[in-house]
Scaffold this active site. Sequence first.
Site, mmCIF file in Angstrom:
data_model
loop_
_atom_site.group_PDB
_atom_site.id
_atom_site.type_symbol
_atom_site.label_atom_id
_atom_site.label_comp_id
_atom_site.label_asym_id
_atom_site.label_seq_id
_atom_site.Cartn_x
_atom_site.Cartn_y
_atom_site.Cartn_z
ATOM 1 N N SER A 59 36.769 39.274 38.602
ATOM 2 C CA SER A 59 36.668 39.941 37.297
ATOM 3 C C SER A 59 35.836 41.191 37.523
ATOM 4 O O SER A 59 35.133 41.302 38.536
ATOM 5 C CB SER A 59 35.935 38.994 36.334
ATOM 6 O OG SER A 59 35.543 39.654 35.159
ATOM 7 N N TYR A 63 29.230 32.843 34.056
ATOM 8 C CA TYR A 63 30.499 33.505 34.379
ATOM 9 C C TYR A 63 30.255 34.622 35.402
ATOM 10 O O TYR A 63 30.956 34.726 36.404
ATOM 11 C CB TYR A 63 31.118 34.080 33.093
ATOM 12 C CG TYR A 63 32.515 34.630 33.290
ATOM 13 C CD1 TYR A 63 33.615 33.784 33.348
ATOM 14 C CD2 TYR A 63 32.737 36.005 33.425
ATOM 15 C CE1 TYR A 63 34.897 34.282 33.523
ATOM 16 C CE2 TYR A 63 34.020 36.509 33.599
ATOM 17 C CZ TYR A 63 35.096 35.643 33.647
ATOM 18 O OH TYR A 63 36.363 36.139 33.832
HETATM 19 N N1 LIG Z 1 41.398 37.618 30.341
HETATM 20 C C1 LIG Z 1 40.423 38.388 30.787
HETATM 21 O O1 LIG Z 1 39.909 39.268 30.057
HETATM 22 C C2 LIG Z 1 39.946 38.229 32.201
HETATM 23 C C3 LIG Z 1 39.195 39.278 32.762
HETATM 24 C C4 LIG Z 1 38.742 39.133 34.063
HETATM 25 C C5 LIG Z 1 39.042 38.003 34.778
HETATM 26 N N2 LIG Z 1 39.768 37.003 34.218
HETATM 27 C C6 LIG Z 1 40.032 35.820 35.028
HETATM 28 O O2 LIG Z 1 41.431 35.576 35.059
HETATM 29 C C7 LIG Z 1 41.651 34.201 35.380
HETATM 30 C C8 LIG Z 1 42.706 33.637 34.465
HETATM 31 O O3 LIG Z 1 42.169 33.562 33.131
HETATM 32 P P1 LIG Z 1 43.019 33.994 31.855
HETATM 33 O O4 LIG Z 1 42.370 35.192 31.285
HETATM 34 O O5 LIG Z 1 44.444 34.021 32.184
HETATM 35 O O6 LIG Z 1 42.644 32.775 30.871
HETATM 36 P P2 LIG Z 1 43.544 31.607 30.238
HETATM 37 O O7 LIG Z 1 42.576 30.706 29.541
HETATM 38 O O8 LIG Z 1 44.652 32.188 29.447
HETATM 39 O O9 LIG Z 1 44.140 30.869 31.517
HETATM 40 C C9 LIG Z 1 43.325 30.113 32.376
HETATM 41 C C10 LIG Z 1 44.105 28.908 32.873
HETATM 42 O O10 LIG Z 1 43.240 28.156 33.754
HETATM 43 C C11 LIG Z 1 43.408 26.781 33.452
HETATM 44 N N3 LIG Z 1 42.249 25.991 33.859
HETATM 45 C C12 LIG Z 1 41.045 25.892 33.236
HETATM 46 N N4 LIG Z 1 40.251 25.019 33.890
HETATM 47 C C13 LIG Z 1 40.965 24.568 34.951
HETATM 48 C C14 LIG Z 1 40.702 23.648 35.981
HETATM 49 N N5 LIG Z 1 39.518 22.997 36.048
HETATM 50 N N6 LIG Z 1 41.667 23.410 36.911
HETATM 51 C C15 LIG Z 1 42.857 24.042 36.824
HETATM 52 N N7 LIG Z 1 43.175 24.909 35.857
HETATM 53 C C16 LIG Z 1 42.246 25.169 34.935
HETATM 54 C C17 LIG Z 1 43.635 26.742 31.945
HETATM 55 O O11 LIG Z 1 44.257 25.534 31.546
HETATM 56 C C18 LIG Z 1 44.505 27.964 31.729
HETATM 57 O O12 LIG Z 1 45.877 27.632 31.829
HETATM 58 C C19 LIG Z 1 40.286 33.525 35.273
HETATM 59 O O13 LIG Z 1 39.748 33.327 36.566
HETATM 60 C C20 LIG Z 1 39.459 34.521 34.494
HETATM 61 O O14 LIG Z 1 38.085 34.391 34.754
HETATM 62 C C21 LIG Z 1 40.236 37.093 32.945
#
Ligand SMILES: NC(=O)c1ccc[n+]([C@@H]2O[C@H](COP(=O)([O-])OP(=O)(O)OC[C@H]3O[C@@H](n4cnc5c(N)ncnc54)[C@H](O)[C@@H]3O)[C@@H](O)[C@H]2O)c1
Length: 303
Positions: free
Chosen positions: A148, A161
């Site tokens: 991130s 985080y």
């Molecule tokens: N959306 C943002 O703004 C953003 C920004 C920077 C980084 N990220 C990173 O992107 C990645 C994906 O997140 P997202 O934004 O798509 O969120 P999201 O919540 O839409 O998707 C995350 C997925 O991870 C799954 N998950 C949660 N805990 C888990 C576990 N213990 N084992 C397996 N799966 C698990 C959830 O069920 C979900 O399907 C994450 O690592 C997040 O930190 C997101």
Amino acid sequence: MQNFAGRVAVITGAGSGLGREFANEAARLGMKLVLADVDAHALEQATDALQAGGADVLAMVCDVRKAAHVEELADAAMIRFNGVHLLFNNAGVGTAGLVWEYTEADWDWVLGVNLWGVIHGVRVFTPLMLDAARRDPGYEGHIVNTASMAGLLVPPVMGPYTVSKHAVVALSETLYHDLRLVGTTVQASVLCPYFVPTEIAHSERHRPGELRRDAPPTPSQQAGQALLERAVASGKLSAADVARLTFDGIRRGDFYIYTHLEALQAVAQRMDAIVHSTPPADSYAATPQFTDALRAAVQGSVK
Ligand SMILES: NC(=O)c1ccc[n+]([C@@H]2O[C@H](COP(=O)([O-])OP(=O)(O)OC[C@H]3O[C@@H](n4cnc5c(N)ncnc54)[C@H](O)[C@@H]3O)[C@@H](O)[C@H]2O)c1
């Protein structure tokens, strides 16, 4: 990595958000898919949609915090497809609040998913990919760890985080150096998105029962949660855009994959403060309304 058709992509957190879009993009390129998520329902929906589009999918409910689950995932991928080419260590959760107000369970959960999930993925899958590269000179392998901009910036009220994502950047840089040391065609990248509209602000839906937060949220946790929801919803790039940019980065062999180049200015300011030993730079300098709202909200919670 240049050739995707017929190759195998493993994606954790594939049921939603970025993971789901990595799966869509990989399927569009003709890849076989191994989808993992702790959310069985979301996983089933993603699998049904991808299979309806003709993709060859293996779906496994998997909690990436658990070594045994990730090992079972790798075993199942090898049995079904006899190889792994592209690995997305992507599952992640977010939470918010003043750093001293998090419980041990909060830290355990966030570091468990965001950091240990990536550690397990790297530990379990890299040897399989290195072995494939040794046996086949034409093998292409690539590992993408989702960090991130919070792996490069330190905003307020996101302690676990931010700590987890900094660790993912460090782990990924180490992976890059170690892969070069052994001399292999397997490559690594770290993906550093800024805010993207996904379900990340509703991560509590996946917190395991044994790590539940029993006390009501503090003012800082409420304010941080509200800010997270607002910031994530305000993201201008979609998860599908981020997936396309990520595959572009993989094709180019980029190590750092950025989606919001404008956020790098704050990274430069942070590095400048580190090098010149001035106080830590404000990550939200470009959006002072974020900090103002947080300050106003947390005054009541500062003892
Ligand atoms: N959306 C943002 O703004 C953003 C920004 C920077 C980084 N990220 C990173 O992107 C990645 C994906 O997140 P997202 O934004 O798509 O969120 P999201 O919540 O839409 O998707 C995350 C997925 O991870 C799954 N998950 C949660 N805990 C888990 C576990 N213990 N084992 C397996 N799966 C698990 C959830 O069920 C979900 O399907 C994450 O690592 C997040 O930190 C997101």
